[in-house]
Design a protein around this motif. Structure first.
Motif, PDB file in Angstrom:
ATOM      1  N   ASP A 121       0.747  -1.408  -0.123  1.00 13.99           N
ATOM      2  CA  ASP A 121      -0.014  -0.062  -0.150  1.00 13.99           C
ATOM      3  C   ASP A 121       1.092   0.795   0.388  1.00 13.99           C
ATOM      4  O   ASP A 121       2.212   1.418   0.394  1.00 13.99           O
ATOM      5  CB  ASP A 121      -0.974  -0.137   1.026  1.00 13.99           C
ATOM      6  CG  ASP A 121      -0.461  -0.010   2.593  1.00 13.99           C
ATOM      7  OD1 ASP A 121       1.075   0.951   2.963  1.00 13.99           O
ATOM      8  OD2 ASP A 121      -1.279  -0.395   3.654  1.00 13.99           O
ATOM      9  N   LYS A 122      -0.041   2.481   0.478  1.00 15.31           N
ATOM     10  CA  LYS A 122       1.032   3.621  -0.062  1.00 15.31           C
ATOM     11  C   LYS A 122       1.840   3.823   1.344  1.00 15.31           C
ATOM     12  O   LYS A 122       2.670   4.720   1.406  1.00 15.31           O
ATOM     13  CB  LYS A 122       0.242   5.097  -0.001  1.00 15.31           C
ATOM     14  CG  LYS A 122      -0.955   4.791   1.211  1.00 15.31           C
ATOM     15  CD  LYS A 122      -1.762   6.388   1.087  1.00 15.31           C
ATOM     16  CE  LYS A 122      -1.757   6.489   2.532  1.00 15.31           C
ATOM     17  NZ  LYS A 122      -3.137   7.857   1.863  1.00 15.31           N
ATOM     18  N   TYR A 123       2.111   2.897   2.333  1.00 11.79           N
ATOM     19  CA  TYR A 123       2.882   2.847   3.232  1.00 11.79           C
ATOM     20  C   TYR A 123       3.950   2.166   3.591  1.00 11.79           C
ATOM     21  O   TYR A 123       4.352   1.368   4.030  1.00 11.79           O
ATOM     22  CB  TYR A 123       2.325   3.216   4.478  1.00 11.79           C
ATOM     23  CG  TYR A 123       1.325   3.821   5.014  1.00 11.79           C
ATOM     24  CD1 TYR A 123       1.793   5.400   4.739  1.00 11.79           C
ATOM     25  CD2 TYR A 123      -0.327   3.465   4.919  1.00 11.79           C
ATOM     26  CE1 TYR A 123       0.794   6.142   5.207  1.00 11.79           C
ATOM     27  CE2 TYR A 123      -1.169   5.363   5.201  1.00 11.79           C
ATOM     28  CZ  TYR A 123      -0.477   6.191   5.142  1.00 11.79           C
ATOM     29  OH  TYR A 123      -1.351   7.603   4.820  1.00 11.79           O
ATOM     30  N   SER A 124       3.896   1.202   1.953  1.00 12.98           N
ATOM     31  CA  SER A 124       5.208   0.170   1.919  1.00 12.98           C
ATOM     32  C   SER A 124       4.273  -0.956   2.813  1.00 12.98           C
ATOM     33  O   SER A 124       5.485  -2.273   2.815  1.00 12.98           O
ATOM     34  CB  SER A 124       6.400   0.704   2.171  1.00 12.98           C
ATOM     35  OG  SER A 124       6.577   1.730   0.738  1.00 12.98           O
ATOM     36  N   GLN A 125       3.128  -1.453   3.386  1.00  9.70           N
ATOM     37  CA  GLN A 125       3.123  -2.658   4.144  1.00  9.70           C
ATOM     38  C   GLN A 125       2.263  -3.542   2.723  1.00  9.70           C
ATOM     39  O   GLN A 125       1.390  -3.148   1.874  1.00  9.70           O
ATOM     40  CB  GLN A 125       2.156  -2.260   4.870  1.00  9.70           C
ATOM     41  CG  GLN A 125       1.661  -2.719   6.140  1.00  9.70           C
ATOM     42  CD  GLN A 125       0.512  -2.498   7.555  1.00  9.70           C
ATOM     43  OE1 GLN A 125      -0.307  -1.596   7.062  1.00  9.70           O
ATOM     44  NE2 GLN A 125       0.898  -3.506   7.984  1.00  9.70           N
ATOM     45  N   THR A 126       2.426  -4.711   3.054  1.00 15.13           N
ATOM     46  CA  THR A 126       2.165  -5.700   2.200  1.00 15.13           C
ATOM     47  C   THR A 126       0.687  -6.467   2.742  1.00 15.13           C
ATOM     48  O   THR A 126       0.136  -5.691   3.437  1.00 15.13           O
ATOM     49  CB  THR A 126       2.788  -7.339   2.082  1.00 15.13           C
ATOM     50  OG1 THR A 126       2.684  -7.619   3.375  1.00 15.13           O
ATOM     51  CG2 THR A 126       3.530  -6.839   2.557  1.00 15.13           C
ATOM     52  N   ALA A 127      -0.180  -7.384   2.526  1.00 17.32           N
ATOM     53  CA  ALA A 127      -1.036  -7.666   2.893  1.00 17.32           C
ATOM     54  C   ALA A 127      -1.377  -8.679   4.092  1.00 17.32           C
ATOM     55  O   ALA A 127      -2.019  -8.903   4.969  1.00 17.32           O
ATOM     56  CB  ALA A 127      -1.728  -8.720   1.578  1.00 17.32           C
ATOM     57  N   VAL A 128       0.203  -9.129   4.329  1.00 18.74           N
ATOM     58  CA  VAL A 128       0.147  -9.463   6.213  1.00 18.74           C
ATOM     59  C   VAL A 128       1.304  -8.313   6.947  1.00 18.74           C
ATOM     60  O   VAL A 128       1.419  -7.433   6.698  1.00 18.74           O
ATOM     61  CB  VAL A 128       1.472 -10.770   5.997  1.00 18.74           C
ATOM     62  CG1 VAL A 128       1.639 -10.903   7.061  1.00 18.74           C
ATOM     63  CG2 VAL A 128       1.273 -11.486   5.030  1.00 18.74           C
ATOM     64  N   PRO A 129      -0.259  -7.386   7.618  1.00 15.00           N
ATOM     65  CA  PRO A 129       0.542  -6.588   8.671  1.00 15.00           C
ATOM     66  C   PRO A 129       1.950  -6.414   9.063  1.00 15.00           C
ATOM     67  O   PRO A 129       2.321  -5.175   8.861  1.00 15.00           O
ATOM     68  CB  PRO A 129      -0.663  -6.834   9.291  1.00 15.00           C
ATOM     69  CG  PRO A 129      -1.828  -7.931   9.228  1.00 15.00           C
ATOM     70  CD  PRO A 129      -0.882  -8.322   8.226  1.00 15.00           C
ATOM     71  N   SER A 130       2.527  -7.589   9.830  1.00 10.95           N
ATOM     72  CA  SER A 130       3.790  -7.622   9.842  1.00 10.95           C
ATOM     73  C   SER A 130       5.090  -7.289   9.339  1.00 10.95           C
ATOM     74  O   SER A 130       6.227  -7.263   8.977  1.00 10.95           O
ATOM     75  CB  SER A 130       4.151  -8.327  10.784  1.00 10.95           C
ATOM     76  OG  SER A 130       4.167  -9.509  10.455  1.00 10.95           O
ATOM     77  N   ILE A 131       5.201  -7.812   7.650  1.00  8.10           N
ATOM     78  CA  ILE A 131       5.751  -7.476   6.715  1.00  8.10           C
ATOM     79  C   ILE A 131       5.628  -6.002   5.322  1.00  8.10           C
ATOM     80  O   ILE A 131       4.779  -6.208   5.347  1.00  8.10           O
ATOM     81  CB  ILE A 131       5.871  -8.961   5.495  1.00  8.10           C
ATOM     82  CG1 ILE A 131       5.990 -10.348   6.691  1.00  8.10           C
ATOM     83  CG2 ILE A 131       6.420  -8.828   4.961  1.00  8.10           C
ATOM     84  CD1 ILE A 131       5.552 -11.316   6.565  1.00  8.10           C
ATOM     85  N   TYR A 132       7.091  -5.239   5.778  1.00 11.04           N
ATOM     86  CA  TYR A 132       6.225  -4.253   4.405  1.00 11.04           C
ATOM     87  C   TYR A 132       7.801  -4.279   3.649  1.00 11.04           C
ATOM     88  O   TYR A 132       8.458  -5.615   3.521  1.00 11.04           O
ATOM     89  CB  TYR A 132       7.544  -2.960   5.556  1.00 11.04           C
ATOM     90  CG  TYR A 132       6.454  -2.104   6.769  1.00 11.04           C
ATOM     91  CD1 TYR A 132       5.607  -1.819   6.130  1.00 11.04           C
ATOM     92  CD2 TYR A 132       5.975  -3.238   7.431  1.00 11.04           C
ATOM     93  CE1 TYR A 132       3.992  -1.693   7.445  1.00 11.04           C
ATOM     94  CE2 TYR A 132       5.449  -3.091   8.812  1.00 11.04           C
ATOM     95  CZ  TYR A 132       4.469  -1.782   7.780  1.00 11.04           C
ATOM     96  OH  TYR A 132       3.478  -1.366   9.099  1.00 11.04           O
ATOM     97  N   ALA A 133       7.665  -3.989   1.846  1.00 10.83           N
ATOM     98  CA  ALA A 133       8.289  -3.782   1.327  1.00 10.83           C
ATOM     99  C   ALA A 133       8.992  -2.805   0.599  1.00 10.83           C
ATOM    100  O   ALA A 133       7.619  -1.568   0.264  1.00 10.83           O
ATOM    101  CB  ALA A 133       7.622  -4.883   0.219  1.00 10.83           C
ATOM    102  N   ILE A 134       9.918  -2.342   0.193  1.00  7.86           N
ATOM    103  CA  ILE A 134      10.572  -1.208  -0.494  1.00  7.86           C
ATOM    104  C   ILE A 134      11.638  -1.444  -1.142  1.00  7.86           C
ATOM    105  O   ILE A 134      11.879  -2.045  -1.624  1.00  7.86           O
ATOM    106  CB  ILE A 134      11.056   0.006   0.889  1.00  7.86           C
ATOM    107  CG1 ILE A 134      12.410  -1.107   1.426  1.00  7.86           C
ATOM    108  CG2 ILE A 134      10.647   0.563   1.578  1.00  7.86           C
ATOM    109  CD1 ILE A 134      13.365   0.106   1.781  1.00  7.86           C
ATOM    110  N   GLY A 135      12.000  -0.655  -2.217  1.00  2.00           N
ATOM    111  CA  GLY A 135      12.817  -0.787  -3.387  1.00  2.00           C
ATOM    112  C   GLY A 135      11.786  -1.212  -4.957  1.00  2.00           C
ATOM    113  O   GLY A 135      10.521  -1.608  -5.310  1.00  2.00           O
TER     114      GLY A 135
END
Length: 452
Positions: A288-302
């Motif tokens: 999403d716009k905050y770099s959060q995936t569908a799993v709330p504890s996992i984010y992704a950037i780059g």
């Protein structure tokens, strides 16, 4: 629940290291794993070594210009092993800098591959597992080579910096900025360069007028550029080289064949598929716009998210992630009006809308000039530069700026500030020119070349 780390980052590139450092400086317990060299694509296999090769390849033209200015100089020959050794030493130094950044900020870093076993658990290649409240995926991307007979004989941008010796001839397949940059680099180093691109014109997505000028100057400079052309067959013929047959029926052998046909996200084999993380068409991690995936504890950037695949963007995304997750200040990275440069010869710098995109959006005016730059003209070269502004007829805001010229990357960085601030054409005009410079043309174009 107690965790080993507040944050565990997978990927030691620019974005991952920045997020790890800033989070740790704020008091978070941070771990990071990188399976290859610390620094990622930009430092080890991309921007930095490529730009150093751009510098090295530019001296042939500089020698020619020097003679035009009366200097008694000869070209000599490039000491490729000497240059490569110095390049590798510089990359080693930069890798050490990145390792030092993590160590000084008390980040626990591991030179191993990591996979995600559950929303809060990371397992390293040696079998060690760690728990983390938040996991950040920053694994970047890799060169894409299509499946075909003979694919095992090609090289990619990852391999360029490790060549034992310069080839006498090279075929570069692709029409994006990586393909075009390396065509110009090898051409400048004295290699016979042929470039195939299946499309009608190189640098798709850039302003048509600007990319057309780059293509013309590449051809004039010696690159054998073939658009509407692709590889049909390829065969390794040993000492003779790599035999290639093209879609136009021509065939010949090359010492090396390089594919620069795009990049894909490094999202496979991380365990994300089993956790409910969503993927896009090219394998990118959907956030999403905050770099959060569908799993709330996992984010992704780059680059693994395939939003805007540029190092400074990944760094901004990493900073926004820390601000959101650790500082309690939800911050979405700003992906609007991101400037970029293509380090061809001449360079192409761009920010904002192309003429083609702008005229689909609203009525515009196009201010454009092309001329011979003083330095190269005096030396006897027929090089031309391009300065172009796209202006909204209604608001007068400069919607796009496109420069084709030596040092265009340096110029577009400064022009981007004005464009980002919403400067109008009249504010550009009110700026007194710095004379004599190429960039002064950005503030002296009074009448539109055309409207649309």
């Amino acid at each position: 629940m107690s965790f080993d780390f507040d944050l565990f980052v997978i990927g030691g590139g620019s974005g991952g290291v920045r997020a790890a450092r800033v989070a740790a400086q704020g008091g978070a317990r941070v771990g990071l794993a990188e399976e290859s060299r610390m620094g990622g694509t930009c430092v080890i296999r991309g921007c930095v070594p490529k730009k150093l090769m751009v510098f090295a390849s530019s001296y042939r033209a500089i020698f020619d210009d020097a003679r035009g200015y009366g200097w008694d100089v000869s070209n000599g020959e490039l000491d490729w092993p000497g240059f490569r050794g110095k390049l590798e030493a510089e990359l080693d130094r930069l890798e050490g800098v990145y390792q030092g950044i993590l160590t000084r900020n008390d980040v626990d870093w591991y030179n191993q591959r990591a996979v995600i076993r559950d929303p809060h658990t990371v397992e390293l290649a040696d079998g060690t597992s760690y728990t983390a409240k938040h996991i950040l995926v920053a694994t970047g991307g890799r060169p894409f080579v299509p499946e075909m007979d003979g694919a095992e004989h090609v090289i990619t941008s990852n391999d360029i910096f490790h060549l034992e010796q310069l080839p006498k001839s090279i075929l570069i397949v692709g029409g994006g900025f990586i393909a075009c940059e390396f065509s110009c680099i090898f051409n400048g180093l004295g290699v016979e360069v042929t470039q195939f691109y299946r499309g009608a014109q190189i640098l798709r997505g850039f302003d048509d007028e600007a990319r057309g000028l780059v293509a013309d100057k590449m051809i004039e400079g010696g690159v054998k550029l073939h658009t509407g052309t692709n590889v049909v067959e390829m065969e390794d013929r040993g000492a003779e080289g790599i035999w290639v047959k093209a879609t136009d029926g021509s065939h010949r052998t090359y010492d090396k064949v390089m594919y620069a046909t795009g990049r894909v996200p490094n999202s496979e084999g991380l365990g994300l598929e089993d956790l409910g993380v969503e993927f896009g068409r090219r394998g990118e991690v959907v956030v999403d716009k905050y770099s959060q995936t569908a799993v709330p504890s996992i984010y992704a950037i780059g680059d693994v998210t395939n939003r805007i695949n540029l190092t400074p963007v990944a760094i901004r995304e990493g900073m926004a992630f820390v601000e959101t997750v650790f500082n309690g200040n939800p911050t979405a990275p700003d992906h609007e009006l991101v400037a970029s440069a293509v380090f061809t010869q001449p360079e192409l710098g761009t920010v904002g809308l192309t003429e083609e995109a702008a005229r689909e959006q609203e009525p515009i005016e196009v201010y454009c000039t092309s001329f011979k730059a003083m330095q190269s003209a005096f030396a006897g070269r027929d090089d031309r530069v391009l300065m172009k502004l796209i202006v909204s007829q209604e608001t007068r805001r400069v919607l796009g700026c496109h420069i084709v010229a030596p040092q265009a990357g340096e110029m577009i960085q400064l022009a981007a500030i004005a464009v980002k601030m919403g400067a109008t054409k009249e504010q550009f005009d009110a700026t007194v020119a710095v004379h004599p410079t190429m960039a002064e043309e950005l503030v002296t174009m009074k009448d539109p070349m055309r409207t649309a």
